[in-house]
Design an enzyme around this catalytic site. Structure first.
Site, PDB file in Angstrom:
ATOM      1  CG  ASP A 154      -2.261   0.620   0.948  1.00 36.98           C
ATOM      2  OD1 ASP A 154      -2.641   0.756  -0.571  1.00 36.98           O
ATOM      3  OD2 ASP A 154      -3.109   0.551   1.845  1.00 36.98           O
TER       4      ASP A 154
ATOM      5  CG  ASP B  60      -8.093   0.264   2.894  1.00 35.73           C
ATOM      6  OD1 ASP B  60      -6.817  -0.027   2.928  1.00 35.73           O
ATOM      7  OD2 ASP B  60      -8.246   1.425   2.319  1.00 35.73           O
TER       8      ASP B  60
END
Length: 482
Positions: free
Chosen positions: A333, A393
């Protein structure tokens, strides 16, 4: 609309006066608009949409003096129109466009003397203004600042925490059924046939992250083709996930259990109708996915079902695998958000480009929870901006929450791991929103969610003196026992 957005506040002449706001685009390098109506001055609007104002001879003398004037876009430049309007005594120039609003940009060097406020407005809004407010209209321009915090973040927070908590709980229910099957030899074979979980070992975790990296790069370079593949996969996976989620609820209902025979099997009628409903929901989203007014609701429902089913189905065997998965995806990420801008030619991050649709592609990847911004601003008036949270997420920390819940079931620890990890996830989400508001730019949420959940789970295991067992997991997670 990638430009300076503002608001045209229009007031009719009726009693009481009717007011309405319209979207305008302006150039903040040319003018500075008031931030509120308190500092704005109303002026009469002169509708001259019958002309493009490319020549001063087009307008009768004295008609524009001390007024706000609206003309059509035409072929001459914005500043050429503005100079003519200013020389004619106008106090504001609105340029009506029948096409999509775009940024106002001209060479200001030759027009330094032009100080007239210039804004672009939709022609349809001028027509609407006449219909709603009448022919005598007073207008003013202002541009309120974007709010630091938006209510859509609260909705995103509730959706994310609810999905993670419910997914973890559902995984715990499945684990409890597994334990009962292990303890009862008569039920073991039946449970083995029903078991749909996929266990991720450390090797498969690494392979999974590599596939994520490859897929993101392929999307970056071949987005306009692969986006439709992702949309198709999402429709199929979300329909199956919605079916699995609702079937678990329908199974608790004591009626509607009549069956029909098909292909040497008997199927409950209610499950056939449920499957048809789920397929229809995914198909409706696929057809109307670009309808911003309501399609986001259907996408969020399908997305939540997808995340729930993923968290319940994908099984982490131990805390070691959780640490490897969350750690590698955190690096993934951060790298694709913060590091890739130094590598790409246009200086944009690969993650942000793919999420927004590279090179202005109108099709967006259905891999986010979307909630329209709720606070009133020029952005909400001009467009329909959304607050976004990626499925990753929710799913990635959710797998750790699910493991904590299963460990609670295995050790009869009164849900202490599950509750602690869920609270840690909520805290991580709050931190994400705080940093988002402070830095005013998109954030990789895993940067805050991963440390919060991993550190909290580790502290609970250390405090309870169960770290070794928590790290390695229990043996019956891998096999069914003797």
């Amino acid at each position: 609309v990638t430009a300076d957005e503002g608001i045209l506040h229009a007031t009719g002449s009726g009693v009481p006066p009717v007011t309405k706001d319209y979207c305008i685009i302006y150039n903040s390098n040319w003018i500075s608009l008031p931030k509120s109506l308190d500092n704005a001055t109303l002026m009469a609007l002169e509708n001259l949409t019958s002309t493009v104002l490319c020549s001063s001879s087009e307008v009768p003398s004295g008609l524009m003096k001390d007024k706000a004037v609206v003309v059509m876009r035409g072929n001459c430049t914005f500043l050429e129109k503005a100079r003519i309007a200013q020389d004619s005594g106008a106090k504001m120039l609105l340029i009506a466009s029948k096409t999509r609003l775009s940024a106002i940009s001209d060479n200001k060097t030759d027009f330094e003397d032009v100080t007239l406020p210039v804004a672009l407005i939709r022609y349809n809004d001028i027509v609407d203004m006449q219909l709603v407010l009448g022919n005598e209209v007073n207008v003013t321009l202002y541009s309120p600042p974007l709010p630091e915090f938006d209510g859509s973040m609260v909705v995103i927070f509730l959706i994310a925490v609810f999905t993670v908590a419910l997914g973890g709980y559902w995984s715990g229910v499945a684990e409890l059924e597994n334990l009962k099957a292990v303890a009862s030899p008569g039920e073991r074979e039946t449970r083995r046939k029903k078991e749909e979980n996929v266990t991720l070992t450390p090797v498969t975790v690494i392979l999974f992250v590599v596939i994520c990296c490859v897929m993101l790069l392929l999307l970056y370079f071949f987005y306009k083709w692969l986006v439709y593949v992702i949309i198709s996969v999402f429709c199929l996976a979300s329909a199956m996930s919605l079916y699995n989620c609702l079937a678990a609820l329908v199974g608790e209902i004591p009626f509607g259990q009549c069956r029909i025979a098909c292909c040497n099997r008997s199927i409950e009628m209610r499950l056939i109708f449920l499957a048809a409903f789920c397929i229809a929901a995914a198909a409706v989203w696929a057809v109307f996915r670009n309808e911003d007014r309501w399609a986001w609701i259907l996408q969020d429902i399908l997305g939540v079902a997808f995340c729930l089913n993923f968290i319940k189905t994908l099984k982490m065997p131990n805390f070691k695998s959780c640490v490897i998965l969350l750690g590698l995806l955190l690096l993934y990420d951060v790298f694709f958000v913060f590091i890739t801008p130094f590598i790409t030619k246009n200086g944009a991050s690969i993650m942000v480009e793919v999420a927004a649709g590279p090179f202005g592609n109108s099709e967006k990847l259905p891999v986010v929870i979307r909630v329209p911004r709720l606070e009133y601003s020029a952005s909400t008036l001009c467009d329909m901006p959304f607050s976004l949270l990626g499925f990753g997420d929710i799913i990635v920390p959710g797998l750790l929450v699910a493991y904590c819940r299963r460990f609670d079931v295995q050790t009869s620890s009164s849900s202490v791991y599950y509750i602690s990890c869920t609270i840690a996830y909520a805290v991580g989400m709050v931190l994400t929103f705080i940093v988002l508001a402070l830095m005013k730019m998109g954030q990789p949420a895993l940067l805050y969610l991963v440390p919060c959940t991993l550190i909290t789970s580790s502290l609970v295991a250390w405090r309870r003196k169960e770290m070794k067992k928590f790290w390695k997991g229990n043996s019956y997670q891998v096999g069914w026992g003797p």
